[in-house]
Design a protein around this motif. Structure first.
Motif, mmCIF file in Angstrom:
data_model
loop_
_atom_site.group_PDB
_atom_site.id
_atom_site.type_symbol
_atom_site.label_atom_id
_atom_site.label_comp_id
_atom_site.label_asym_id
_atom_site.label_seq_id
_atom_site.Cartn_x
_atom_site.Cartn_y
_atom_site.Cartn_z
ATOM 1 N N TYR A 1 0.919 -1.173 -0.005
ATOM 2 C CA TYR A 1 0.092 -0.145 0.212
ATOM 3 C C TYR A 1 0.843 1.212 0.025
ATOM 4 C CZ TYR A 1 -3.523 -3.348 1.334
ATOM 5 O OH TYR A 1 -4.330 -4.394 1.394
ATOM 6 N N ILE A 2 0.250 2.338 -0.676
ATOM 7 C CA ILE A 2 0.914 3.660 -0.504
ATOM 8 C C ILE A 2 0.026 4.442 -0.388
ATOM 9 C CG2 ILE A 2 2.806 3.230 -2.182
ATOM 10 C CD1 ILE A 2 0.986 4.564 -4.051
ATOM 11 N N ALA A 3 0.304 5.593 0.772
ATOM 12 C CA ALA A 3 -0.743 6.839 0.926
ATOM 13 C C ALA A 3 -1.251 7.560 -0.211
ATOM 14 C CB ALA A 3 -0.148 7.643 2.142
ATOM 15 N N ASN A 4 -2.244 7.910 -0.527
ATOM 16 C CA ASN A 4 -2.933 8.784 -1.592
ATOM 17 C C ASN A 4 -2.370 10.031 -1.169
ATOM 18 O OD1 ASN A 4 -3.779 9.797 -3.841
ATOM 19 N ND2 ASN A 4 -5.898 8.849 -3.287
ATOM 20 N N ALA A 5 -1.505 10.489 -2.147
ATOM 21 C CA ALA A 5 -1.102 12.077 -2.006
ATOM 22 C C ALA A 5 -2.271 13.029 -2.197
ATOM 23 C CB ALA A 5 0.152 12.213 -2.837
ATOM 24 N N HIS A 6 -3.099 12.639 -2.692
ATOM 25 C CA HIS A 6 -4.478 13.466 -2.820
ATOM 26 C C HIS A 6 -5.553 12.830 -2.854
ATOM 27 C CE1 HIS A 6 -4.126 11.898 -7.141
ATOM 28 N NE2 HIS A 6 -2.824 12.074 -7.009
ATOM 29 N N PRO A 7 -6.039 12.533 -1.438
ATOM 30 C CA PRO A 7 -7.185 11.774 -1.161
ATOM 31 C C PRO A 7 -8.409 12.408 -1.502
ATOM 32 C CG PRO A 7 -6.216 12.394 0.908
ATOM 33 C CD PRO A 7 -5.284 12.607 -0.306
ATOM 34 N N ASP A 8 -8.472 13.806 -1.620
ATOM 35 C CA ASP A 8 -9.632 14.399 -1.953
ATOM 36 C C ASP A 8 -9.884 14.238 -3.547
ATOM 37 O OD1 ASP A 8 -7.364 15.795 -2.268
ATOM 38 O OD2 ASP A 8 -8.289 17.856 -1.516
ATOM 39 N N CYS A 9 -9.455 13.452 -4.259
ATOM 40 C CA CYS A 9 -9.537 13.358 -5.590
ATOM 41 C C CYS A 9 -9.754 11.791 -6.124
ATOM 42 C CB CYS A 9 -8.328 14.270 -6.467
ATOM 43 S SG CYS A 9 -8.706 14.583 -8.292
ATOM 44 N N LEU A 10 -10.824 11.481 -6.731
ATOM 45 C CA LEU A 10 -10.671 10.232 -7.307
ATOM 46 C C LEU A 10 -10.311 10.118 -8.773
ATOM 47 C CD1 LEU A 10 -14.373 9.490 -5.918
ATOM 48 C CD2 LEU A 10 -12.193 8.461 -5.061
ATOM 49 N N HIS A 11 -9.494 8.774 -8.964
ATOM 50 C CA HIS A 11 -9.075 8.589 -9.951
ATOM 51 C C HIS A 11 -8.851 6.919 -9.968
ATOM 52 C CE1 HIS A 11 -8.358 12.612 -11.876
ATOM 53 N NE2 HIS A 11 -8.001 12.747 -10.655
ATOM 54 N N ASP A 12 -8.792 6.431 -11.123
ATOM 55 C CA ASP A 12 -8.451 5.057 -11.192
ATOM 56 C C ASP A 12 -6.924 4.848 -11.132
ATOM 57 O OD1 ASP A 12 -10.830 4.095 -11.741
ATOM 58 O OD2 ASP A 12 -10.855 4.411 -13.714
ATOM 59 N N CYS A 13 -6.397 3.838 -10.383
ATOM 60 C CA CYS A 13 -4.916 3.512 -10.386
ATOM 61 C C CYS A 13 -4.076 3.293 -11.544
ATOM 62 C CB CYS A 13 -4.856 2.600 -9.338
ATOM 63 S SG CYS A 13 -5.419 3.086 -7.583
ATOM 64 N N ILE A 14 -3.026 3.896 -11.888
ATOM 65 C CA ILE A 14 -2.070 3.704 -13.050
ATOM 66 C C ILE A 14 -0.637 3.859 -12.089
ATOM 67 C CG2 ILE A 14 -0.979 4.046 -15.053
ATOM 68 C CD1 ILE A 14 -3.640 5.756 -15.657
ATOM 69 N N PHE A 15 -0.028 2.526 -11.747
ATOM 70 C CA PHE A 15 1.263 2.436 -11.136
ATOM 71 C C PHE A 15 2.393 2.312 -11.986
ATOM 72 C CE2 PHE A 15 -1.565 1.189 -7.356
ATOM 73 C CZ PHE A 15 -1.411 2.167 -6.546
ATOM 74 N N LEU A 16 3.483 2.880 -11.789
ATOM 75 C CA LEU A 16 4.731 2.478 -12.410
ATOM 76 C C LEU A 16 5.434 2.042 -11.396
ATOM 77 C CD1 LEU A 16 5.492 5.866 -14.494
ATOM 78 C CD2 LEU A 16 4.018 4.034 -15.047
ATOM 79 N N VAL A 17 5.985 0.518 -11.549
ATOM 80 C CA VAL A 17 6.559 -0.226 -10.546
ATOM 81 C C VAL A 17 7.954 -0.592 -11.154
ATOM 82 C CG1 VAL A 17 6.608 -2.161 -8.856
ATOM 83 C CG2 VAL A 17 4.379 -1.064 -9.850
ATOM 84 N N CYS A 18 8.981 -0.250 -10.490
ATOM 85 C CA CYS A 18 10.365 -0.651 -10.721
ATOM 86 C C CYS A 18 10.670 -2.137 -10.132
ATOM 87 C CB CYS A 18 11.435 0.451 -10.089
ATOM 88 S SG CYS A 18 13.053 0.084 -10.551
ATOM 89 N N ASP A 19 10.998 -2.943 -11.135
ATOM 90 C CA ASP A 19 11.221 -4.168 -10.575
ATOM 91 C C ASP A 19 12.521 -4.216 -10.043
ATOM 92 O OD1 ASP A 19 9.079 -5.489 -11.629
ATOM 93 O OD2 ASP A 19 9.754 -5.469 -13.815
ATOM 94 N N SER A 20 13.636 -3.215 -10.115
ATOM 95 C CA SER A 20 15.020 -3.387 -9.456
ATOM 96 C C SER A 20 14.958 -2.766 -8.062
ATOM 97 C CB SER A 20 15.685 -2.517 -10.387
ATOM 98 O OG SER A 20 16.176 -3.087 -11.259
#
Length: 158
Positions: free
Chosen positions: A94-113
Motif C-alpha cells: 500500500y501507498i498513501a494517496n497523496a491527493h485523497p480528496d480526488c478520485l481517479h483509477d490507479c495507474i502505477f509504474l513499478v520498478c522491478d529493481s
C-alpha cells in the motif's frame, strides 16, 4: 481529460496530508481514531509501497506495543475504500494517496529493481480501459493498471 497534476499534500507537509486524509475519512462517515491515525502516519512515512506487516512493525515500534497485521489490514481496506491509500496489487502493498480528496483509477509504474512505485493519473488511459472492459461485457468497478519495468534511476545505474 488526459494526464494532469494535483497539489501533492505528501510533499507539502506530512501534517497537511494527514489533515486532508482525516477530513476525507470523516466526510465518508467514518471516525478518525487514534489507531487509524497511527496507521496512516506510518503508511505515509514509507517511500515505497509497504505491506501490512511493515506498517504493523512501524506502529508497534512507535507505540511500544504489538499491533497485529490483521488489524492493519482491516484499516488499510477502509483507507483504500475511502481513497486514503492505494493498493499495489502485484505486491500486496500500500501507498498513501497523496491527493485523497480526488478520485481517479490507479495507474502505477513499478520498478522491478528497487521497488519504487509511482502513481500517475491519466484519465484518458483509464477511460479507455473502462470502455474496453464495458465493450467486452464487463462492468469495471476499480481498474488498477500496473506497468512493471525500471525507474529512471535504476535504468541509468545499469
Amino acid at each position: 481529460m488526459g494526464a494532469h497534476h494535483h497539489h501533492d499534500h505528501h510533499e507539502a507537509s506530512g501534517s497537511e496530508l494527514t489533515k486532508v486524509a482525516q477530513a476525507t475519512l470523516e466526510k465518508s462517515g467514518e471516525q478518525w481514531t487514534t489507531m487509524r491515525a497511527s496507521i496512516f502516519d506510518a503508511l505515509a512515512k514509507f517511500d515505497k509501497p509497504a505491506s501490512a506487516y511493515d506498517i504493523a512493525d512501524a506502529v508497534s515500534k512507535a507505540e511500544g506495543r504489538r499491533v497485529a497485521a490483521n488489524s492493519v489490514y482491516r484499516i488499510l481496506d477502509l483507507f483504500v475504500g475511502a481513497n486514503l491509500a492505494r493498493r499495489v496489487e502485484s505486491s500486496n502493498a500500500y501507498i498513501a494517496n497523496a491527493h485523497p480528496d480526488c478520485l481517479h483509477d490507479c495507474i502505477f509504474l513499478v520498478c522491478d529493481s528497487c521497488g519504487q512505485t509511482t502513481h500517475i493519473d491519466d484519465d484518458k488511459i483509464a477511460n479507455n480501459v473502462r470502455h474496453a472492459a464495458e465493450a467486452a461485457g464487463f462492468s469495471p468497478v476499480r481498474p488498477v493498471i500496473e506497468v512493471r519495468g525500471k525507474c529512471s534511476e535504476c535504468e541509468h545505474a545499469a
